[in-house]
Design an enzyme around this catalytic site. Structure first.
Site, PDB file in Angstrom:
ATOM      1  CB  CYS A 230      -0.950   0.010   1.187  1.00  0.00           C
ATOM      2  SG  CYS A 230      -1.993  -1.432   1.259  1.00  0.00           S
TER       3      CYS A 230
ATOM      4  CG  HIS B  60      -3.106   3.228   2.645  1.00  0.00           C
ATOM      5  ND1 HIS B  60      -3.695   2.906   1.444  1.00  0.00           N
ATOM      6  CD2 HIS B  60      -3.066   2.076   3.369  1.00  0.00           C
ATOM      7  CE1 HIS B  60      -4.007   1.616   1.453  1.00  0.00           C
ATOM      8  NE2 HIS B  60      -3.641   1.096   2.604  1.00  0.00           N
TER       9      HIS B  60
ATOM     10  CG  ASN C 257      -6.410  -1.126   1.656  1.00  0.00           C
ATOM     11  OD1 ASN C 257      -5.773  -0.669   0.712  1.00  0.00           O
ATOM     12  ND2 ASN C 257      -5.817  -1.626   2.731  1.00  0.00           N
TER      13      ASN C 257
HETATM   14  N1  ACO Z   1     -17.904  -9.208   9.899  1.00  0.00           N
HETATM   15  C1  ACO Z   1     -18.312  -9.523  11.143  1.00  0.00           C
HETATM   16  N2  ACO Z   1     -17.461  -9.873  12.117  1.00  0.00           N
HETATM   17  C2  ACO Z   1     -16.152  -9.875  11.827  1.00  0.00           C
HETATM   18  C3  ACO Z   1     -15.652  -9.551  10.542  1.00  0.00           C
HETATM   19  C4  ACO Z   1     -16.596  -9.210   9.556  1.00  0.00           C
HETATM   20  N3  ACO Z   1     -16.252  -8.872   8.293  1.00  0.00           N
HETATM   21  N4  ACO Z   1     -14.311  -9.631  10.563  1.00  0.00           N
HETATM   22  C5  ACO Z   1     -13.968  -9.988  11.798  1.00  0.00           C
HETATM   23  N5  ACO Z   1     -15.075 -10.140  12.564  1.00  0.00           N
HETATM   24  C6  ACO Z   1     -15.173 -10.526  13.960  1.00  0.00           C
HETATM   25  C7  ACO Z   1     -13.949 -11.234  14.449  1.00  0.00           C
HETATM   26  O1  ACO Z   1     -14.019 -12.627  14.165  1.00  0.00           O
HETATM   27  C8  ACO Z   1     -14.002 -10.943  15.933  1.00  0.00           C
HETATM   28  O2  ACO Z   1     -14.896 -11.824  16.535  1.00  0.00           O
HETATM   29  P1  ACO Z   1     -14.558 -12.474  17.976  1.00  0.00           P
HETATM   30  O3  ACO Z   1     -14.464 -11.295  18.909  1.00  0.00           O
HETATM   31  O4  ACO Z   1     -15.704 -13.368  18.216  1.00  0.00           O
HETATM   32  O5  ACO Z   1     -13.250 -13.188  17.785  1.00  0.00           O
HETATM   33  C9  ACO Z   1     -14.603  -9.562  15.993  1.00  0.00           C
HETATM   34  O6  ACO Z   1     -15.248  -9.340  14.738  1.00  0.00           O
HETATM   35  C10 ACO Z   1     -13.588  -8.463  16.218  1.00  0.00           C
HETATM   36  O7  ACO Z   1     -12.543  -8.633  15.279  1.00  0.00           O
HETATM   37  P2  ACO Z   1     -11.269  -7.712  15.309  1.00  0.00           P
HETATM   38  O8  ACO Z   1     -10.272  -8.234  14.319  1.00  0.00           O
HETATM   39  O9  ACO Z   1     -10.842  -7.527  16.716  1.00  0.00           O
HETATM   40  O10 ACO Z   1     -11.908  -6.360  14.781  1.00  0.00           O
HETATM   41  P3  ACO Z   1     -11.228  -4.968  14.656  1.00  0.00           P
HETATM   42  O11 ACO Z   1     -12.035  -3.970  15.344  1.00  0.00           O
HETATM   43  O12 ACO Z   1      -9.757  -5.029  14.956  1.00  0.00           O
HETATM   44  O13 ACO Z   1     -11.384  -4.659  13.095  1.00  0.00           O
HETATM   45  C11 ACO Z   1     -10.111  -4.698  11.072  1.00  0.00           C
HETATM   46  C12 ACO Z   1     -10.792  -5.531  12.151  1.00  0.00           C
HETATM   47  C13 ACO Z   1     -11.156  -3.864  10.371  1.00  0.00           C
HETATM   48  C14 ACO Z   1      -9.459  -5.634  10.070  1.00  0.00           C
HETATM   49  C15 ACO Z   1      -9.074  -3.783  11.722  1.00  0.00           C
HETATM   50  O14 ACO Z   1      -8.258  -4.516  12.608  1.00  0.00           O
HETATM   51  C16 ACO Z   1      -8.185  -3.104  10.715  1.00  0.00           C
HETATM   52  O15 ACO Z   1      -8.632  -2.273   9.973  1.00  0.00           O
HETATM   53  N6  ACO Z   1      -6.891  -3.429  10.713  1.00  0.00           N
HETATM   54  C17 ACO Z   1      -5.950  -2.802   9.848  1.00  0.00           C
HETATM   55  C18 ACO Z   1      -6.195  -3.237   8.463  1.00  0.00           C
HETATM   56  C19 ACO Z   1      -5.250  -2.565   7.544  1.00  0.00           C
HETATM   57  O16 ACO Z   1      -5.068  -1.384   7.637  1.00  0.00           O
HETATM   58  N7  ACO Z   1      -4.622  -3.297   6.675  1.00  0.00           N
HETATM   59  C20 ACO Z   1      -3.667  -2.696   5.836  1.00  0.00           C
HETATM   60  C21 ACO Z   1      -3.638  -3.376   4.580  1.00  0.00           C
HETATM   61  S1  ACO Z   1      -2.464  -2.509   3.669  1.00  0.00           S
HETATM   62  C22 ACO Z   1      -1.673  -3.474   2.523  1.00  0.00           C
HETATM   63  O17 ACO Z   1      -0.494  -3.366   2.388  1.00  0.00           O
HETATM   64  C23 ACO Z   1      -2.484  -4.488   1.737  1.00  0.00           C
END
Ligand code: ACO
Length: 325
Positions: free
Chosen positions: A116, A252, A282
């Site tokens: 990214c 980003h 993203n």
């Molecule tokens: N729908 C419903 N529930 C979900 C989903 C979904 N799509 N995805 C995860 N959950 C659940 C999980 O299983 C978890 O359940 P549990 O508590 O029973 O285990 C719960 O929701 C909470 O999950 P978390 O991972 O703790 O949720 P979080 O608030 O951290 O959000 C997210 C997840 C959106 C992925 C966040 O962590 C994030 O944005 N992280 C950074 C992502 C990012 O910036 N990536 C960069 C990519 S850049 C590149 O180079 C490609």
């Protein structure tokens, strides 16, 4: 502040027509519009047509950037394309774009992969090459067909990403004191499996792994906020600019909560940040140039403004660029 002489001469973007809403995704995996929206700020994303490739999207964005710069393909002698979803392992997708646009054979063409942060790595490389005086006009593109590297059964990743392309033409500044002021790139040597595509490469250890994005989202979230905040601060300090002098931050677009956290730590109101993650999700290397183009089109960036670009990505790479528009 050093006198900048390499500037953005034009920008462009391309987004596929197919819109995939949160509602539709919730028919594929166990999720909901409410979960995706509150945790990420994403409402919908674009998905490329089956036959549409990264090079096709990149060429469309590049063509638009050339038009906005008032230049023709014959003026370009450098094409740098950032992507983690190239059409082919080789040749470089930049070479495919060269052919599609009719950019002459004297142009150097290559790809960079910094996930990214790719567009910022490409931008910095182009700036260096143009500043050497050996190249005159660069087409710098970020383009991704991420829909091909998603596990559509994994709700923790498939809801986050989309397909798009953004591009910019760089060259000698046309207005006094406009142009790139500073850039800062880096990479945190963290375990690759925080954010990776384990399969599809040449590593014998991963031969049987799938060619899809896997991510430890919570850990990446924390590192992302810190990395983007740090790089923003570094760049501003280095160039003796205070955060409130920045007219527009183009970050980003991974998650609205990440952008809000950076705004909080930099003590800047959210209206200084350009946000389009709600419409595209993203789009990795395409994210910053797509947002930059839209910000400019929307009148959020005007001649003379200070603009800050910041990104992070797998690696974990990070980068920033300070520009006088
Ligand atoms: N729908 C419903 N529930 C979900 C989903 C979904 N799509 N995805 C995860 N959950 C659940 C999980 O299983 C978890 O359940 P549990 O508590 O029973 O285990 C719960 O929701 C909470 O999950 P978390 O991972 O703790 O949720 P979080 O608030 O951290 O959000 C997210 C997840 C959106 C992925 C966040 O962590 C994030 O944005 N992280 C950074 C992502 C990012 O910036 N990536 C960069 C990519 S850049 C590149 O180079 C490609």
């Amino acid at each position: 502040m050093a006198t900048p002489s390499i500037a953005f001469l034009g920008t462009g973007s391309y987004t596929p027509t197919r819109i995939l809403s949160n509602q539709e995704i919730s028919q594929l995996v166990e999720t909901s519009d409410e979960w995706i929206l509150t945790r990420t700020g994403i409402r919908e994303r674009r998905i490329a047509a089956g036959t549409e490739t990264t090079a096709d999207m990149a060429a469309a964005a590049g063509k638009a950037a050339l038009e906005s710069a008032g230049l023709s393909p014959g003026d370009i002698d450098l094409v740098i394309l950032a992507t983690l979803t190239p059409d082919l392992p080789m040749p470089a997708t930049a070479c495919l774009v060269q052919q599609r646009l009719g950019i002459p054979s004297r142009a150097a063409c290559f790809d960079v992969n910094a996930a990214c942060t790719g567009f910022l790595y490409a931008l910095d490389t182009a700036w260096g090459m143009l500043s050497s005086g050996r190249y005159r006009h660069a087409l710098v593109i970020g383009a991704e067909k991420l829909s091909t590297v998603l596990d559509w059964k994994d709700r923790t990743t498939c809801v986050l990403f989309g397909d798009a392309a953004g591009a910019a033409v760089l060259g000698p500044a046309r207005r006094e004191s406009s142009g790139l002021i500073g850039t800062r790139l880096g990479s945190l040597p963290l375990p690759a499996d925080l954010l990776w595509v384990p399969g599809g490469g040449s590593s014998p250890a991963n031969l049987d792994d799938p060619r899809v994005i896997r991510m430890k989202g919570k850990e990446v979230f924390k590192v992302a906020v810190r990395a983007m905040e740090d790089v923003a601060r570094d760049i501003l300090e280095q160039h003796h600019v205070s955060a409130d002098q920045i007219a527009c931050v183009v970050p980003h677009q991974a998650n609205l909560r990440i952008i809000e956290a950076i705004a909080h730590y930099l003590k800047l109101p959210m209206d200084r940040f350009y946000v389009n993650v709600d419409r595209y999700g993203n789009t990795s290397a395409a994210s910053v140039p797509l947002a930059l183009h839209e910000a400019q089109q929307a009148g959020r960036i005007r001649p003379g403004d200070l603009v800050l670009l910041v990104a992070f990505g797998a690696g974990l790479t990070y980068g920033g660029a300070l520009v006088r528009w």
